[in-house]
Write an enzyme that holds these catalytic residues in place. Structure first.
Site, mmCIF file in Angstrom:
data_model
loop_
_atom_site.group_PDB
_atom_site.id
_atom_site.type_symbol
_atom_site.label_atom_id
_atom_site.label_comp_id
_atom_site.label_asym_id
_atom_site.label_seq_id
_atom_site.Cartn_x
_atom_site.Cartn_y
_atom_site.Cartn_z
ATOM 1 N N ASN A 133 0.805 -1.218 0.000
ATOM 2 C CA ASN A 133 0.000 0.000 0.000
ATOM 3 C C ASN A 133 0.840 1.270 0.000
ATOM 4 O OD1 ASN A 133 -2.935 -0.824 0.239
ATOM 5 N ND2 ASN A 133 -2.038 -2.045 1.884
ATOM 6 N N THR A 134 2.066 1.189 0.507
ATOM 7 C CA THR A 134 2.918 2.363 0.612
ATOM 8 C C THR A 134 4.071 2.342 -0.385
ATOM 9 O OG1 THR A 134 2.400 2.537 2.970
ATOM 10 C CG2 THR A 134 4.330 3.734 2.190
ATOM 11 N N GLY B 220 -4.458 -12.645 2.012
ATOM 12 C CA GLY B 220 -3.726 -11.682 1.201
ATOM 13 C C GLY B 220 -2.466 -12.299 0.619
ATOM 14 N N ASP C 207 0.388 -11.032 0.206
ATOM 15 C CA ASP C 207 1.599 -10.718 0.963
ATOM 16 C C ASP C 207 1.827 -11.694 2.109
ATOM 17 O OD1 ASP C 207 -0.695 -9.707 2.183
ATOM 18 O OD2 ASP C 207 0.307 -7.938 2.986
ATOM 19 N N ASP D 115 5.006 -8.967 10.236
ATOM 20 C CA ASP D 115 5.252 -8.137 9.059
ATOM 21 C C ASP D 115 4.744 -6.732 9.361
ATOM 22 O OD1 ASP D 115 5.397 -6.884 6.606
ATOM 23 O OD2 ASP D 115 4.511 -8.528 5.486
ATOM 24 N N THR E 45 2.264 -0.985 6.276
ATOM 25 C CA THR E 45 1.131 -0.080 6.484
ATOM 26 C C THR E 45 0.212 -0.647 7.556
ATOM 27 O OG1 THR E 45 1.270 0.594 4.172
ATOM 28 C CG2 THR E 45 -0.762 1.101 5.341
ATOM 29 N N THR F 169 7.629 16.045 24.054
ATOM 30 C CA THR F 169 6.479 15.476 23.345
ATOM 31 C C THR F 169 6.903 14.536 22.231
ATOM 32 O OG1 THR F 169 5.172 17.445 23.845
ATOM 33 C CG2 THR F 169 4.384 16.037 22.061
#
Length: 249
Positions: free
Chosen positions: A9-10, A101, A103, A123, A126, A178
């Protein structure tokens, strides 16, 4: 050379194998708006080697045939596509094997090449996926949850005073600003979740598992999780194995 392409996806990972050895790895950004000609241009500019065969695993259905066409245009080979028609030699023992899937399927095949059964793969992409191959060599299921990038965006997007920060492990768990607090929560939180899932899965199955960690964010947590072997190119290696299983002699 055999070209193995893992479309996530990325990012899109492309591995070139020669006689079973991974020689080169290239990365492209996943862009759903790109045409096959644009992907072909990107591949041709990166890869100068002679490609004799290819295989694709894709979790982005929109791009699967686009990438197949790009490989054909660039290297004049017809890429195999991981799916029901390809042999994997991996028994799938889940409720609906068609839901699995590509993957996760390919990662499990890669896992059998580098670890003895039973094993668990974490894994981290994303999404964060953990999946299990049992002591009999069967794929039996796993866990899917939000990955670190998704978690960070949800945190920042839902809180007015928190700013997005790079996903890297801070030097200590207790943050004193932060940025470090967010990084600790995202990175260490993911690491400890993965470790605890592995422990509880072993308890549920009643035996220990070999442990493999892979994926784009794995390098950020590999030193924080217990007894996992880091294998950054697990899916590419699984793709090569599936290509060889289905190779036309």
């Amino acid at each position: 050379m055999i070209l193995c392409l893992d479309c996530g996806n990325t990012s899109i990972k492309i591995g070139l194998f020669e006689d079973g050895i991974l020689k080169k790895v290239y990365t492209l950004k996943t862009d759903r708006n790109k045409s096959s000609d644009e992907y072909a241009l990107s591949m041709s500019s990166l890869i100068k080697a002679k490609v004799e065969g290819a295989i694709i695993s894709s979790v982005v259905p929109l791009l699967t045939l686009i990438l197949k066409d790009a490989i054909k245009s660039s290297f004049d080979v017809d890429a195999l596509i991981v799916g029901k028609k390809l042999k994997t030699k991996l028994p799938i023992k889940i409720d609906n094997p068609n839901e699995l899937g590509s993957d996760m399927l390919v990662g499990a095949v890669g896992g059998k090449d580098i670890a003895e059964c039973p094993f668990i793969v974490a894994d981290l992409g994303t999404a964060t996926k953990l999946y299990v191959v049992d002591k009999n060599g069967n794929f039996i299921g796993g866990v899917i949850t939000a990955g670190m990038q998704i978690s960070l965006k949800a945190l920042v997007g839902s809180t007015a005073q928190l700013l997005e920060t790079p996903i890297i492990a801070p030097s200590k768990i207790v943050g004193t600003n932060t940025k470090d607090c967010i990084q600790s929560g995202i990175v260490f939180g993911q690491a400890y979740m993965v470790s605890e899932f592995a422990r509880r899965i072993e308890k549920e199955l009643g035996y220990e598992l070999n442990r493999i960690v892979t994926g784009g964010f794995a390098k950020e947590i590999k030193d924080e999780i217990v007894c996992f072997k880091y294998e950054p190119y697990l899916v590419l290696k699984g793709l090569y194995s599936i290509y060889k299983i289905n190779e036309v002699k």
